[in-house]
Design a protein around this motif. Structure first.
Motif, PDB file in Angstrom:
ATOM      1  N   PHE A   1       0.827  -1.210   0.000  1.00  0.00           N
ATOM      2  CA  PHE A   1       0.000   0.000   0.000  1.00  0.00           C
ATOM      3  C   PHE A   1       0.862   1.260   0.000  1.00  0.00           C
ATOM      4  N   SER A   2       1.974   1.213   0.702  1.00  0.00           N
ATOM      5  CA  SER A   2       2.841   2.398   0.754  1.00  0.00           C
ATOM      6  C   SER A   2       3.402   2.743  -0.618  1.00  0.00           C
ATOM      7  N   SER A   3       3.667   1.740  -1.432  1.00  0.00           N
ATOM      8  CA  SER A   3       4.184   2.015  -2.773  1.00  0.00           C
ATOM      9  C   SER A   3       3.129   2.707  -3.636  1.00  0.00           C
ATOM     10  N   ILE A   4       1.854   2.353  -3.445  1.00  0.00           N
ATOM     11  CA  ILE A   4       0.772   3.005  -4.202  1.00  0.00           C
ATOM     12  C   ILE A   4       0.660   4.470  -3.778  1.00  0.00           C
ATOM     13  N   VAL A   5       0.740   4.725  -2.472  1.00  0.00           N
ATOM     14  CA  VAL A   5       0.669   6.094  -1.975  1.00  0.00           C
ATOM     15  C   VAL A   5       1.838   6.923  -2.512  1.00  0.00           C
ATOM     16  N   LYS A   6       3.017   6.317  -2.513  1.00  0.00           N
ATOM     17  CA  LYS A   6       4.180   7.031  -3.020  1.00  0.00           C
ATOM     18  C   LYS A   6       4.045   7.342  -4.510  1.00  0.00           C
ATOM     19  N   ALA A   7       3.479   6.392  -5.282  1.00  0.00           N
ATOM     20  CA  ALA A   7       3.287   6.612  -6.716  1.00  0.00           C
ATOM     21  C   ALA A   7       2.300   7.745  -6.969  1.00  0.00           C
ATOM     22  N   VAL A   8       1.204   7.758  -6.180  1.00  0.00           N
ATOM     23  CA  VAL A   8       0.230   8.839  -6.325  1.00  0.00           C
ATOM     24  C   VAL A   8       0.864  10.185  -5.953  1.00  0.00           C
ATOM     25  N   LEU A   9       1.644  10.172  -4.875  1.00  0.00           N
ATOM     26  CA  LEU A   9       2.289  11.412  -4.435  1.00  0.00           C
ATOM     27  C   LEU A   9       3.233  11.955  -5.500  1.00  0.00           C
ATOM     28  N   TRP A  10       4.055  11.086  -6.082  1.00  0.00           N
ATOM     29  CA  TRP A  10       4.995  11.528  -7.113  1.00  0.00           C
ATOM     30  C   TRP A  10       4.252  11.962  -8.384  1.00  0.00           C
ATOM     31  N   GLY A  11       3.192  11.268  -8.718  1.00  0.00           N
ATOM     32  CA  GLY A  11       2.417  11.652  -9.895  1.00  0.00           C
ATOM     33  C   GLY A  11       1.807  13.026  -9.748  1.00  0.00           C
ATOM     34  N   ARG A  12       1.242  13.297  -8.563  1.00  0.00           N
ATOM     35  CA  ARG A  12       0.669  14.627  -8.332  1.00  0.00           C
ATOM     36  C   ARG A  12       1.755  15.691  -8.293  1.00  0.00           C
ATOM     37  N   SER A  13       2.927  15.359  -7.762  1.00  0.00           N
ATOM     38  CA  SER A  13       4.026  16.318  -7.724  1.00  0.00           C
ATOM     39  C   SER A  13       4.481  16.676  -9.132  1.00  0.00           C
ATOM     40  N   VAL A  14       4.606  15.669 -10.001  1.00  0.00           N
ATOM     41  CA  VAL A  14       5.006  15.934 -11.390  1.00  0.00           C
ATOM     42  C   VAL A  14       3.952  16.774 -12.100  1.00  0.00           C
ATOM     43  N   PHE A  15       2.688  16.452 -11.883  1.00  0.00           N
ATOM     44  CA  PHE A  15       1.603  17.193 -12.521  1.00  0.00           C
ATOM     45  C   PHE A  15       1.625  18.665 -12.070  1.00  0.00           C
ATOM     46  N   ASN A  16       1.824  18.877 -10.792  1.00  0.00           N
ATOM     47  CA  ASN A  16       1.874  20.240 -10.260  1.00  0.00           C
ATOM     48  C   ASN A  16       3.101  20.999 -10.769  1.00  0.00           C
ATOM     49  N   SER A  17       4.240  20.297 -10.898  1.00  0.00           N
ATOM     50  CA  SER A  17       5.446  20.936 -11.415  1.00  0.00           C
ATOM     51  C   SER A  17       5.269  21.350 -12.873  1.00  0.00           C
ATOM     52  N   ILE A  18       4.569  20.509 -13.644  1.00  0.00           N
ATOM     53  CA  ILE A  18       4.299  20.857 -15.048  1.00  0.00           C
ATOM     54  C   ILE A  18       3.477  22.137 -15.119  1.00  0.00           C
ATOM     55  N   ARG A  19       2.493  22.259 -14.254  1.00  0.00           N
ATOM     56  CA  ARG A  19       1.672  23.469 -14.242  1.00  0.00           C
ATOM     57  C   ARG A  19       2.493  24.699 -13.861  1.00  0.00           C
TER      58      ARG A  19
END
Length: 282
Positions: A1-19
């Motif tokens: 479960f922690s790996s899924i949370v980390k993947a979501v966190l990194w995905g949102r971070s990349v999306f926010n950085s793109i913006r």
């Protein structure tokens, strides 16, 4: 479960950085395009040349991309709502930031473009009338500047050069200083054409003043009379000299404008860095 949370966190971070990167880039390019367009339309010249714009993009794109690509994910991103598939990449809040920051930057850049050369002696642009009358702003005013230039560069006799300079600056035919002084003693043709008034074009005035004077020795000239051809050569030379002087003057103003543009982009980048530190999302 922690790996899924980390993947979501990194995905949102990349999306926010793109913006954030898009907001930064759109602000920079929006300001650069408007300044270049207004400068070309209003002043007939591009204030930021191609090399300067390339340098801005190279530095700002590289630094902005590195800063956002190396951003560590903020755990507060997990509290955001999921982004929908149809959600716009550029939000209304981002458009507001782009426009407000762009207007702020353009205010200062237009100030440096048009107000600074008037307010600050160091960046003053020599106008055509002043250049032809007393020389560039950066040197001491010299009433003999035009005459000396024509004598040294075109080989004119001093008496002929003085007549041509008076015709350019005081008689109003070359449109350097207007025709307000055509009827005054500043326009030497008032003493050569009697009775007046002085004609409104140079060719007619030269013919009326010197066309029937022979060698013009009776008027105090040696080596022939001043001619309309000599006047045209003088105007052409002074126009080219003024263009060169304008390029020299604008180099100082453009350098100030370029540095101001760089510092304004640094302020945008600093604001983005502050948003990262506080966890602010777009």
């Amino acid at each position: 479960f922690s790996s899924i949370v980390k993947a979501v966190l990194w995905g949102r971070s990349v999306f926010n950085s793109i913006r954030k990167f898009l907001q930064f880039q759109l602000t920079v390019n929006f300001v650069a395009l408007v300044v270049a367009f207004v400068g070309a339309v209003a002043g007939g010249r591009i204030p930021l040349n191609v090399l300067q714009l390339l340098w801005v993009n190279l530095i700002m794109d590289t630094m902005g991309a590195l800063a956002l690509a190396t951003e560590n994910p903020n755990p507060a991103l997990l509290d955001d709502k999921p982004h929908g598939r149809d959600e716009h990449l550029i939000t209304p809040k981002m458009w507001k930031h782009i426009l407000v920051q762009g207007m702020y930057q353009m205010f200062w850049l237009f100030f440096f473009m048009y107000a600074a050369p008037v307010l600050f002696e160091r960046y003053r642009i020599t106008d055509n009338c002043t250049f032809a009358t007393t020389g560039p702003y950066e040197v001491l005013p010299n009433p003999m500047f035009c005459t000396n230039e024509l004598v040294s560069s075109l080989g004119f006799q001093a008496s002929h050069a003085a007549v041509h300079c008076s015709a350019m600056t005081s008689c109003g035919w070359s449109q350097k200083c207007g025709d307000a002084r055509r009827g005054t003693a500043d326009c030497r043709f008032n003493s050569y054409i009697t009775p007046g008034p002085v004609p409104g074009d140079a060719a007619t005035a030269y013919a009326a003043a010197f066309g029937a004077a022979g060698d013009c020795s009776s008027l105090g000239f040696s080596g022939g009379c001043p001619t309309i051809d000599g006047y045209n050569k003088a105007v052409s030379y002074m126009d080219k000299a003024y263009i060169h002087e304008g390029e020299v003057d604008w180099q100082k103003a453009d350098s100030m404008l370029f540095n101001a543009f760089i510092w304004l982009q640094v302020s945008v980048a600093s604001k983005a860095a502050a948003c990262k530190a506080s966890g602010m999302q777009l």
